[in-house]
Design a protein around this motif. Structure first.
Motif, PDB file in Angstrom:
ATOM      1  N   ARG A  77       0.828  -1.203   0.000  1.00  0.00           N
ATOM      2  CA  ARG A  77       0.000   0.000   0.000  1.00  0.00           C
ATOM      3  C   ARG A  77       0.864   1.255   0.000  1.00  0.00           C
ATOM      4  O   ARG A  77       0.604   2.200  -0.734  1.00  0.00           O
ATOM      5  CB  ARG A  77      -0.916   0.014   1.233  1.00  0.00           C
ATOM      6  N   ARG A  78       1.888   1.235   0.815  1.00  0.00           N
ATOM      7  CA  ARG A  78       2.736   2.423   0.912  1.00  0.00           C
ATOM      8  C   ARG A  78       3.501   2.661  -0.381  1.00  0.00           C
ATOM      9  O   ARG A  78       3.666   3.790  -0.834  1.00  0.00           O
ATOM     10  CB  ARG A  78       3.718   2.264   2.075  1.00  0.00           C
ATOM     11  N   ALA A  79       3.987   1.589  -0.984  1.00  0.00           N
ATOM     12  CA  ALA A  79       4.793   1.704  -2.209  1.00  0.00           C
ATOM     13  C   ALA A  79       4.026   2.338  -3.358  1.00  0.00           C
ATOM     14  O   ALA A  79       4.624   2.951  -4.249  1.00  0.00           O
ATOM     15  CB  ALA A  79       5.317   0.327  -2.608  1.00  0.00           C
ATOM     16  N   ILE A  80       2.686   2.201  -3.346  1.00  0.00           N
ATOM     17  CA  ILE A  80       1.900   2.790  -4.438  1.00  0.00           C
ATOM     18  C   ILE A  80       1.179   4.069  -3.986  1.00  0.00           C
ATOM     19  O   ILE A  80       0.247   4.539  -4.636  1.00  0.00           O
ATOM     20  CB  ILE A  80       0.879   1.779  -5.008  1.00  0.00           C
ATOM     21  N   GLY A  81       1.605   4.623  -2.856  1.00  0.00           N
ATOM     22  CA  GLY A  81       1.090   5.911  -2.416  1.00  0.00           C
ATOM     23  C   GLY A  81      -0.284   5.890  -1.794  1.00  0.00           C
ATOM     24  O   GLY A  81      -0.983   6.905  -1.783  1.00  0.00           O
ATOM     25  N   LYS A  82      -0.716   4.743  -1.256  1.00  0.00           N
ATOM     26  CA  LYS A  82      -2.053   4.633  -0.697  1.00  0.00           C
ATOM     27  C   LYS A  82      -2.111   4.935   0.802  1.00  0.00           C
ATOM     28  O   LYS A  82      -3.192   4.906   1.395  1.00  0.00           O
ATOM     29  CB  LYS A  82      -2.621   3.226  -0.942  1.00  0.00           C
ATOM     30  N   THR A 114       4.369  19.713  -9.495  1.00  0.00           N
ATOM     31  CA  THR A 114       3.092  20.199  -8.964  1.00  0.00           C
ATOM     32  C   THR A 114       2.680  21.467  -9.695  1.00  0.00           C
ATOM     33  O   THR A 114       3.516  22.300 -10.025  1.00  0.00           O
ATOM     34  CB  THR A 114       3.254  20.516  -7.455  1.00  0.00           C
ATOM     35  N   ASN A 115       1.385  21.623  -9.949  1.00  0.00           N
ATOM     36  CA  ASN A 115       0.937  22.871 -10.602  1.00  0.00           C
ATOM     37  C   ASN A 115       0.737  24.000  -9.594  1.00  0.00           C
ATOM     38  O   ASN A 115       0.495  25.141  -9.967  1.00  0.00           O
ATOM     39  CB  ASN A 115      -0.349  22.637 -11.405  1.00  0.00           C
ATOM     40  N   PRO A 130       1.386  16.812  -2.532  1.00  0.00           N
ATOM     41  CA  PRO A 130       2.454  15.808  -2.657  1.00  0.00           C
ATOM     42  C   PRO A 130       1.991  14.588  -3.455  1.00  0.00           C
ATOM     43  O   PRO A 130       0.876  14.096  -3.247  1.00  0.00           O
ATOM     44  CB  PRO A 130       2.748  15.418  -1.200  1.00  0.00           C
ATOM     45  N   ASP A 131       2.842  14.139  -4.355  1.00  0.00           N
ATOM     46  CA  ASP A 131       2.578  12.903  -5.106  1.00  0.00           C
ATOM     47  C   ASP A 131       3.095  11.756  -4.247  1.00  0.00           C
ATOM     48  O   ASP A 131       4.275  11.417  -4.266  1.00  0.00           O
ATOM     49  CB  ASP A 131       3.307  12.957  -6.448  1.00  0.00           C
ATOM     50  N   ARG A 132       2.199  11.140  -3.468  1.00  0.00           N
ATOM     51  CA  ARG A 132       2.628  10.123  -2.506  1.00  0.00           C
ATOM     52  C   ARG A 132       3.287   8.923  -3.183  1.00  0.00           C
ATOM     53  O   ARG A 132       4.232   8.337  -2.654  1.00  0.00           O
ATOM     54  CB  ARG A 132       1.432   9.668  -1.662  1.00  0.00           C
ATOM     55  N   LYS A 133       2.799   8.548  -4.363  1.00  0.00           N
ATOM     56  CA  LYS A 133       3.361   7.397  -5.067  1.00  0.00           C
ATOM     57  C   LYS A 133       4.805   7.676  -5.491  1.00  0.00           C
ATOM     58  O   LYS A 133       5.678   6.802  -5.365  1.00  0.00           O
ATOM     59  CB  LYS A 133       2.506   7.061  -6.287  1.00  0.00           C
TER      60      LYS A 133
END
Length: 524
Positions: free
Chosen positions: A307-312, A454-455, A423-426
């Motif tokens: 889960r963490r590795a894919i930013g969940k 980030t925009n 933040p892009d968690r993934k």
């Protein structure tokens, strides 16, 4: 390959005469210069790539510039109709009641959908019910949170709204219309409302849709319908004066010392249990999260590392602090935390607090009795919402299924492209995992490289799974000098035109004229 062939050819000719040898030397020098140039460019390119990966050269992020709003590229918010938009007819097909479930912002989206559903069905909307008691244990309701008069007045060009279904006289008796209860499909298309729901409304005089959360499709191929949602969300839904005053008081106190940032720190029990991110907690805490998950969510096998590795997983307070520090924010940064009770206690906040000691929440800034007694209720959530909306920078730490964060992102975009840090968690997950495993070299640069994409709150195309409530561009925006005529801003007097149409409709209605004449005779 051609250079090698040319070199061999010059070698053969050189055995026959000195003039040709001079040409050979010239050719060799030319080749050498070309090779040197290629090598130089290659080194420069490598240095650039290397700098991105791990050099200590400063990144392009300028934290000071982020305190200002993002570039608008000539766009401005506008949810006024752009085409013919008739005012609601006096006679409607019946009454629409809805019960909005979930937290404050899930309910907010549901209210927008309810207004649109009423417009689609030509129905009179009954003031939406808020299912606050089951989620918040708070019975404030719509009237306790929102300015009812403002809500009805703002939407008078769009739908008829009443506070309750009026009683009717039948056979000399007073009778109350009971709404026929329906459970709408999730993300129901417009056709469901114009067929199934409308048929029941015409049969019974009123329908009651419950539960009503995410019960109307977000992506609708009708810009005017989408703009109606924006009129509800960003204009009609105004909190009551006491909530607005509390919020503005907190913002004034925070801004008296300069810029401030708000962070929605979603490190709370319900979200951690939902995401299945429990391995970082002690056995007792894990047991609590597992129990909560079993009682509230569908059974599903969730592996923390996966889960963490894919930013969940929601970002931890420590990770949030490290991101901001890498971006160039220092310990003088004033931060307002909008969050419920953080799970795991102070040990998870220590590192964040060490980096950013100037932390506040609504209770620490304003200790008024009204807030202290309603911290966990709808009022506390409403105040947090307004402070986050008005802050110079807003950062959500988990914008997955978080209605609070997603609606705020959309509102800040509409409010003038106010800066957001998403933040892009993934993309960040492997960087944090490397750091935890001892590979700390180039950490800040790696974080900055991710954050550069980030925009920061500027206009950008909505791409699934981004919600319309998170990004209503371009439907609810316009340009004064557009390249595309469809993006042109409506006339400044568009509301006057709608008001005139509404007035004409009222005065031309025979029943209304009769009422006016009767009133005039009585007064005379």
């Amino acid at each position: 390959m051609r250079r090698s062939g040319l070199h061999r050819q010059h070698g053969k000719q050189g055995a026959g005469g000195g003039g040709v040898g001079a040409k050979g030397i010239y050719a060799k020098l030319t080749i050498a210069v070309v090779v040197l140039l290629i090598c130089t460019l290659s080194l420069l390119f490598s240095a650039t790539i290397g700098g991105n990966r791990g050099s200590l050269e400063p990144s392009e992020i300028n934290a000071e510039e982020l305190w200002e709003s993002a570039k608008s590229s000539g766009w401005r918010p506008s949810s006024a109709p752009r085409s013919d938009w008739p005012s609601p007819p006096r006679e409607t097909n019946g009454y629409l009641r809805v019960r909005c479930n979930g937290g404050l912002n899930q309910q907010r989206s549901a209210i927008c959908n309810a207004v649109l559903a009423a417009r689609i069905m030509n129905a009179t909307l009954v003031l939406p019910e808020l299912d606050a008691n089951s989620f918040w244990h708070d019975e404030s309701g719509f009237k306790g949170i929102y300015d009812v008069e403002h809500f009805i007045q703002t939407l008078k060009y769009d739908v008829q709204i009443v506070e309750s279904i009026p009683e009717i006289q039948k056979n000399g008796k007073t009778k109350k219309i009971k709404g026929y209860q329906l459970r709408p499909p999730r993300d129901a298309p417009i056709e469901w409302y114009t067929t199934v729901a409308l048929k029941k409304m015409q049969e019974h005089g009123a329908i009651y849709l419950t539960p009503f959360s995410h019960r109307l499709a977000e992506e609708i191929d009708n810009p005017e319908y989408q703009r109606l949602r924006c009129r509800v969300n960003y204009h009609a839904l105004r909190f009551k004066p006491n909530i607005m005053q509390l919020s503005e008081s907190i913002v004034d106190k925070l801004r008296a010392q300069g810029h401030f940032m708000s962070i929605h720190l979603r490190f709370e029990m319900d979200m951690l249990a939902f995401a299945g991110c429990i391995d970082i907690f002690n056995p007792e805490e894990q047991s609590i999260l597992k129990k909560y998950r079993k009682e509230n969510f569908a059974e599903k096998r969730l592996v923390y590392k996966e889960r963490r590795a894919i930013g969940k997983c929601p970002l931890t307070p420590k990770e949030v602090g490290l991101i901001l520090h890498a971006m160039g924010f220092d310990n003088s940064t004033r931060i307002y935390l909008a969050a419920g009770e953080l799970f795991g206690g102070e040990r998870f906040m220590k590192h964040f607090r060490d980096l950013f000691p100037r932390l506040e929440n609504h209770s620490s800034v304003d200790s008024s009795e009204e807030l202290v007694t309603n911290t966990q209720g709808l009022l506390g959530s409403a105040v947090d919402y307004m402070v986050c909306l008005l802050s110079d920078i807003f950062m959500p730490t988990y914008d997955g299924p978080s209605n609070y964060a997603n609606n705020l992102l959309g509102h800040r975009l509409y409010y003038g492209f106010r800066t957001t840090i998403r933040p892009d968690r993934k993309a960040l997950a492997p960087i944090f995992i490397d750091r935890e495993n001892g590979r700390t070299e180039g950490f800040k640069e790696a974080v900055r490289r991710v954050m550069l994409k980030t925009n920061f709150g500027g206009p950008h195309k909505r791409v699934s799974p981004e919600s319309f409530y998170t990004n209503s561009w371009p439907e609810c925006f316009c340009q004064v000098s557009p390249k595309n005529p469809a993006d042109k801003c409506p006339p400044d007097n568009v509301l006057e035109v709608l008001d005139s149409r509404l007035e004409n409709k009222v005065t031309s209605d025979p029943e209304t004229l009769a009422e006016k004449n009767s009133t005039s005779r009585t007064e005379g």
